[in-house]
Design a protein around this motif. Structure first.
Motif, PDB file in Angstrom:
ATOM      1  N   LEU A 195      -4.872   7.014 -11.789  1.00 35.06           N
ATOM      2  CA  LEU A 195      -5.132   6.282 -10.553  1.00 35.06           C
ATOM      3  C   LEU A 195      -3.963   5.357 -10.284  1.00 35.06           C
ATOM      4  O   LEU A 195      -3.653   4.504 -11.102  1.00 35.06           O
ATOM      5  CB  LEU A 195      -6.429   5.480 -10.683  1.00 35.06           C
ATOM      6  CG  LEU A 195      -6.825   4.622  -9.490  1.00 35.06           C
ATOM      7  CD1 LEU A 195      -7.170   5.508  -8.297  1.00 35.06           C
ATOM      8  CD2 LEU A 195      -8.007   3.753  -9.852  1.00 35.06           C
ATOM      9  N   ALA A 207     -11.961  -5.072 -13.666  1.00 37.23           N
ATOM     10  CA  ALA A 207     -12.268  -3.974 -14.599  1.00 37.23           C
ATOM     11  C   ALA A 207     -12.377  -4.479 -16.027  1.00 37.23           C
ATOM     12  O   ALA A 207     -13.142  -3.949 -16.827  1.00 37.23           O
ATOM     13  CB  ALA A 207     -11.205  -2.883 -14.497  1.00 37.23           C
ATOM     14  N   THR A 211     -16.407   0.206 -10.004  1.00 36.80           N
ATOM     15  CA  THR A 211     -16.557   1.606  -9.620  1.00 36.80           C
ATOM     16  C   THR A 211     -15.891   1.868  -8.274  1.00 36.80           C
ATOM     17  O   THR A 211     -15.633   0.950  -7.506  1.00 36.80           O
ATOM     18  CB  THR A 211     -18.045   2.013  -9.498  1.00 36.80           C
ATOM     19  OG1 THR A 211     -18.661   1.207  -8.490  1.00 36.80           O
ATOM     20  CG2 THR A 211     -18.779   1.858 -10.801  1.00 36.80           C
ATOM     21  N   LEU A 225     -14.332   2.818 -13.343  1.00 39.14           N
ATOM     22  CA  LEU A 225     -12.919   2.552 -13.630  1.00 39.14           C
ATOM     23  C   LEU A 225     -12.819   1.899 -15.000  1.00 39.14           C
ATOM     24  O   LEU A 225     -13.563   0.972 -15.302  1.00 39.14           O
ATOM     25  CB  LEU A 225     -12.320   1.620 -12.583  1.00 39.14           C
ATOM     26  CG  LEU A 225     -12.130   2.215 -11.193  1.00 39.14           C
ATOM     27  CD1 LEU A 225     -11.679   1.141 -10.213  1.00 39.14           C
ATOM     28  CD2 LEU A 225     -11.115   3.335 -11.228  1.00 39.14           C
ATOM     29  N   LEU A 244      -5.452   1.545 -14.810  1.00 35.36           N
ATOM     30  CA  LEU A 244      -6.836   1.875 -14.458  1.00 35.36           C
ATOM     31  C   LEU A 244      -6.990   3.385 -14.506  1.00 35.36           C
ATOM     32  O   LEU A 244      -6.142   4.124 -13.984  1.00 35.36           O
ATOM     33  CB  LEU A 244      -7.172   1.373 -13.052  1.00 35.36           C
ATOM     34  CG  LEU A 244      -7.332  -0.123 -12.898  1.00 35.36           C
ATOM     35  CD1 LEU A 244      -7.449  -0.491 -11.431  1.00 35.36           C
ATOM     36  CD2 LEU A 244      -8.568  -0.603 -13.651  1.00 35.36           C
ATOM     37  N   LEU A 283      -9.853   6.649 -13.916  1.00 38.72           N
ATOM     38  CA  LEU A 283     -11.159   7.075 -13.410  1.00 38.72           C
ATOM     39  C   LEU A 283     -11.957   7.726 -14.524  1.00 38.72           C
ATOM     40  O   LEU A 283     -11.422   8.533 -15.285  1.00 38.72           O
ATOM     41  CB  LEU A 283     -10.992   8.093 -12.284  1.00 38.72           C
ATOM     42  CG  LEU A 283     -10.487   7.584 -10.941  1.00 38.72           C
ATOM     43  CD1 LEU A 283     -10.235   8.753 -10.004  1.00 38.72           C
ATOM     44  CD2 LEU A 283     -11.469   6.622 -10.330  1.00 38.72           C
TER      45      LEU A 283
END
Length: 201
Positions: free
Chosen positions: A33, A49, A55, A69, A81, A83
């Motif tokens: 990401l 995070a 999310t 995340l 970060l 996913l």
């Protein structure tokens, strides 16, 4: 080669081959990401995070995918970060986890791989709908293995919720192991891709 060379000719050729191997230079695009929008936004997302559940949600038709995340540290100690595997929900009178209806029911197995009397008809990341075969009363709880064809088996722990009008039994899943939960979500995501290829194209 000179005596003070750091690498032999074989080592140098090996490194050059690795650099030019296209398969070794492909990034995992499904989980990476990149956040554009300035340092302040990146810093904010990183702090959120690190301290809370963060999310990303995608909505389409009557379904939504919620991607967690996670902060990950690479080999250079840089934090990124990443996913996670999404949770898939259906909209309706109430939002509920997307259920995969199995074409052929799958028997839940004991630790030795022997099939039992509970057969999975529908599965989501939160629960299963099973039929009880052999006139066996469904248990209040179970800790068994789900082994769909072509997949590594997944440990499931369920608690009885209710009996449906069709005579099936609904169980809420309470996965104690994060790895097993992740594998169940992976299985459901893979099946969702097969059922809804237009979403994943």
């Amino acid at each position: 080669m000179p005596r003070n060379a750091l690498l032999t000719q074989d080592e140098l050729e090996f490194i050059q081959n690795m650099q030019h191997n296209p398969q070794l230079n492909v990034r995992d695009a499904s989980s990476s990401l990149t956040v554009n929008g300035g340092a302040q936004i990146r810093d904010l997302l990183t702090r959120l995070a690190a301290h809370d559940h963060l999310t990303i949600q995608a909505q389409f038709d009557n379904q939504q995918l919620t991607f967690p995340l996670h902060l990950v540290e690479d080999e250079f100690h840089a934090v990124h970060l990443r996913l996670g595997v999404p949770s898939i929900y259906e909209d309706g009178p109430m939002i509920r986890p997307w259920r995969l209806v199995l074409e052929t029911p799958v028997a839940l197995e004991n630790i030795k791989g022997n099939p039992g009397s509970l057969w999975v008809r529908e599965v989501s990341f939160k629960g299963v709908l099973v039929e009880a075969r052999g006139r066996v009363k469904p248990p209040k709880t179970f800790s068994l293995w789900f082994s769909p064809s072509g997949y590594e088996r997944i440990a499931l722990r369920g608690s009885f919720e209710r009996e449906t009008a069709r005579g099936l039994f609904a169980y809420r899943l309470s996965q104690g192991n994060a790895e097993e939960t992740e594998r169940l979500r992976q299985f459901i995501l893979h099946q969702h891709r097969l059922v809804h290829p237009e979403v994943h194209a």
